[in-house]
Structures are given as structure tokens and as C-alpha cells.
Motif scaffolding. Structure first.
Motif, short mmCIF file in Angstrom:
data_model
loop_
_atom_site.label_atom_id
_atom_site.label_comp_id
_atom_site.label_asym_id
_atom_site.label_seq_id
_atom_site.Cartn_x
_atom_site.Cartn_y
_atom_site.Cartn_z
N GLY A 122 9.66 22.33 -17.21
CA GLY A 122 9.09 23.35 -16.35
C GLY A 122 7.76 23.87 -16.84
N VAL A 123 7.62 24.03 -18.16
CA VAL A 123 6.35 24.50 -18.72
C VAL A 123 5.24 23.52 -18.40
N PHE A 124 5.50 22.23 -18.60
CA PHE A 124 4.47 21.23 -18.32
C PHE A 124 4.20 21.10 -16.82
N MET A 125 5.21 21.37 -16.01
CA MET A 125 5.01 21.28 -14.56
C MET A 125 4.03 22.35 -14.08
N VAL A 126 4.20 23.58 -14.57
CA VAL A 126 3.29 24.65 -14.11
C VAL A 126 1.94 24.54 -14.79
N MET A 127 1.83 23.80 -15.90
CA MET A 127 0.52 23.54 -16.50
C MET A 127 -0.27 22.51 -15.70
N GLY A 128 0.45 21.61 -15.04
CA GLY A 128 -0.22 20.54 -14.32
C GLY A 128 -0.46 20.81 -12.85
N ALA A 129 0.27 21.77 -12.26
CA ALA A 129 0.13 22.03 -10.83
C ALA A 129 0.65 23.41 -10.50
N ASN A 130 0.21 23.94 -9.37
CA ASN A 130 0.73 25.21 -8.90
C ASN A 130 2.09 24.99 -8.22
N ILE A 131 3.03 25.89 -8.46
CA ILE A 131 4.35 25.78 -7.87
C ILE A 131 4.75 27.12 -7.27
N SER A 132 5.73 27.06 -6.38
CA SER A 132 6.27 28.27 -5.77
C SER A 132 7.79 28.22 -5.82
N PRO A 133 8.48 29.34 -5.59
CA PRO A 133 9.95 29.35 -5.67
C PRO A 133 10.65 28.39 -4.72
N THR A 134 9.96 27.97 -3.66
CA THR A 134 10.59 27.09 -2.67
C THR A 134 10.38 25.60 -2.98
N ASP A 135 9.78 25.28 -4.12
CA ASP A 135 9.49 23.88 -4.45
C ASP A 135 10.70 23.14 -5.03
N GLY A 136 11.76 23.86 -5.32
CA GLY A 136 12.90 23.24 -6.01
C GLY A 136 13.50 22.03 -5.31
N PRO A 137 13.84 22.11 -4.02
CA PRO A 137 14.47 20.96 -3.35
C PRO A 137 13.63 19.69 -3.40
N SER A 138 12.31 19.79 -3.20
CA SER A 138 11.47 18.60 -3.22
C SER A 138 11.39 18.02 -4.64
N ARG A 139 11.30 18.86 -5.66
CA ARG A 139 11.28 18.38 -7.04
C ARG A 139 12.61 17.74 -7.40
N LEU A 140 13.70 18.31 -6.91
CA LEU A 140 15.02 17.75 -7.17
C LEU A 140 15.16 16.37 -6.55
N LEU A 141 14.57 16.18 -5.38
CA LEU A 141 14.61 14.87 -4.72
C LEU A 141 13.89 13.82 -5.56
N TYR A 142 12.72 14.17 -6.13
CA TYR A 142 12.00 13.22 -6.97
C TYR A 142 12.82 12.88 -8.22
N ALA A 143 13.44 13.89 -8.81
CA ALA A 143 14.26 13.64 -10.00
C ALA A 143 15.45 12.73 -9.67
N PHE A 144 16.08 12.98 -8.53
CA PHE A 144 17.20 12.14 -8.09
C PHE A 144 16.75 10.70 -7.92
N GLU A 145 15.61 10.50 -7.28
CA GLU A 145 15.11 9.15 -7.06
C GLU A 145 14.79 8.45 -8.38
N ALA A 146 14.20 9.19 -9.32
CA ALA A 146 13.86 8.59 -10.62
C ALA A 146 15.12 8.15 -11.36
N VAL A 147 16.16 8.98 -11.33
CA VAL A 147 17.41 8.64 -12.02
C VAL A 147 18.07 7.42 -11.39
N ILE A 148 18.13 7.39 -10.06
CA ILE A 148 18.78 6.27 -9.37
C ILE A 148 17.97 4.99 -9.57
N MET A 149 16.65 5.08 -9.53
CA MET A 149 15.82 3.89 -9.74
C MET A 149 16.00 3.34 -11.16
#
Length: 206
Positions: A122-149
Motif C-alpha cells: 500500500g505504501v508503494f502504491m500511494v507513492m506511485g499513483a493517486n488513489i481513493s477509497p473506492t479503488d479497492g475492487p479494481s485493485r483486487l481484480l488485478y491481484a486476482f488476475e495476477a495470482v491466477i495467471m
């Protein structure tokens, strides 16, 4: 611990409910405005590899920390008593309990390791880009795809899946600014079609 058992539905419902509570709590405290950490020139500084190609210092730093973190987790899971307890409880909690492993304690330790890992990410995520409280579902989708791949149970497979996902999105963005997310999803579906168990699976199909 009260929700952990043979049925996966209770912990899913509880964590989903908690995610809604946390998201709305963040919206009340910080509003919906995107925020980030200011890191100065580090966000734009880059290393020129050759003519026309440069790699940012920030992505290199993130990759280095990710590799160090994965090495530490790999050592924890494969070389320590706690790691063996993690794997035993994950494979067969009933047998692990019969062998004297305190499953509730193992679950608590696993949660602590997961939260610490998420905190670093999370620390590196907010260092690299702006985020908001509603970004969780989209970030979770990317994480899910990375794990399954990468393949279930494979730390290095997850890293490889994440790199492939990022490269696919970057290539798609170069083709068209609106194709970034689509490129990642297409790469995900391609891996599912060619290697349904993932690139570097560690678990056996049951």
C-alpha cells in the motif's frame, strides 16, 4: 477465527462486509478525492537503457522490494517451523490439529503476515499513483488476475503473472490510450486458455 471452518461462505461474507465498512469510513474521513504521497523527483527520474528506452527508478525500487519480500516469504514458508505450520494447516487443518498445531494461532499469524505485506504494498502504491477509497475492487481484480495467471500456491508465479499483466496493459496503452485495462484482461484470458492451472502452479488439482 469465529468464521473459519469447513464452509467458505461465512468468512467471505464477513470480510466483504468489513470492506464496505472500511471503504465508507475512509470516505467519511478523507472524502472521495484521490490522494497520494509526494516523493519529489523520484516519481519521474529514470534510467536510460538505450536510445528511446528508459526505466523509472520508482518501478525499479518497487521491483527490488517485491523480490526481497518474496524471498523472505519463501524462506518463511519453506525453512521455518511457522511456515511448515502454515502449509500443514492449509493442506489439512484437521490432521494439523491432531498433530498438535494450534490452528487459531496459525490463522492469526497468517493474518498478521498478510496485513504486513499489504501494508508494504500500500505504501508503494500511494507513492506511485493517486488513489481513493473506492479503488479497492479494481485493485483486487488485478491481484486476482495476477495470482491466477501465476498459478495457485506459487509466490514467484504471482510475480510473473503481475509482470505479464503490467506489460500487457502498457503495450495496449501504447496502441490506444483506452485499451490499457482491456489488454490486461486479454492477457489473463489467454493464460487461462493456454495454461488453465497457471504459469507456475504449486498446488495439485483435486
Amino acid at each position: 477465527n469465529r468464521t473459519v471452518g469447513d464452509d467458505i461462505l461465512p468468512p467471505l461474507l464477513v470480510t466483504f462486509g468489513l470492506s464496505i465498512v472500511i471503504q465508507n469510513g475512509l470516505l467519511m474521513l478523507f472524502s472521495a478525492d484521490p490522494r497520494g504521497l509526494q516523493i519529489g523527483t523520484l516519481s519521474t527520474a529514470s534510467l536510460a537503457l538505450f536510445d528511446g528506452l528508459a526505466v523509472g527508478y520508482m518501478p525499479l525500487l518497487i521491483l527490488g522490494v517485491a523480490l526481497l519480500l518474496l524471498l523472505s516469504l519463501q524462506w518463511l514458508f519453506s525453512r521455518t517451523r511457522v511456515g511448515r505450520s502454515f502449509r500443514a494447516t492449509s493442506d489439512d487443518p484437521e490432521v494439523a490439529g491432531l498433530m498438535g498445531i494450534n490452528r487459531r494461532h496459525v490463522y492469526a499469524l497468517a493474518m498478521a503476515v498478510a496485513v504486513a505485506t499489504i501494508g508494504i504494498a500500500g505504501v508503494f502504491m500511494v507513492m506511485g499513483a493517486n488513489i481513493s477509497p473506492t479503488d479497492g475492487p479494481s485493485r483486487l481484480l488485478y491481484a486476482f488476475e495476477a495470482v491466477i495467471m501465476g498459478g495457485m500456491g506459487s509466490l514467484w508465479g504471482t510475480l510473473l503473472g503481475g509482470i505479464m499483466l503490467g506489460v500487457a496493459q502498457s503495450v495496449a496503452l501504447q496502441l490506444d490510450p483506452g485499451w490499457g485495462i482491456l489488454g490486461g484482461h486479454l492477457a489473463f484470458f489467454a493464460v487461462l486458455l493456454l495454461r488453465p492451472s497457471g504459469l507456475l502452479p504449486r498446488t495439485r488439482e483435486r
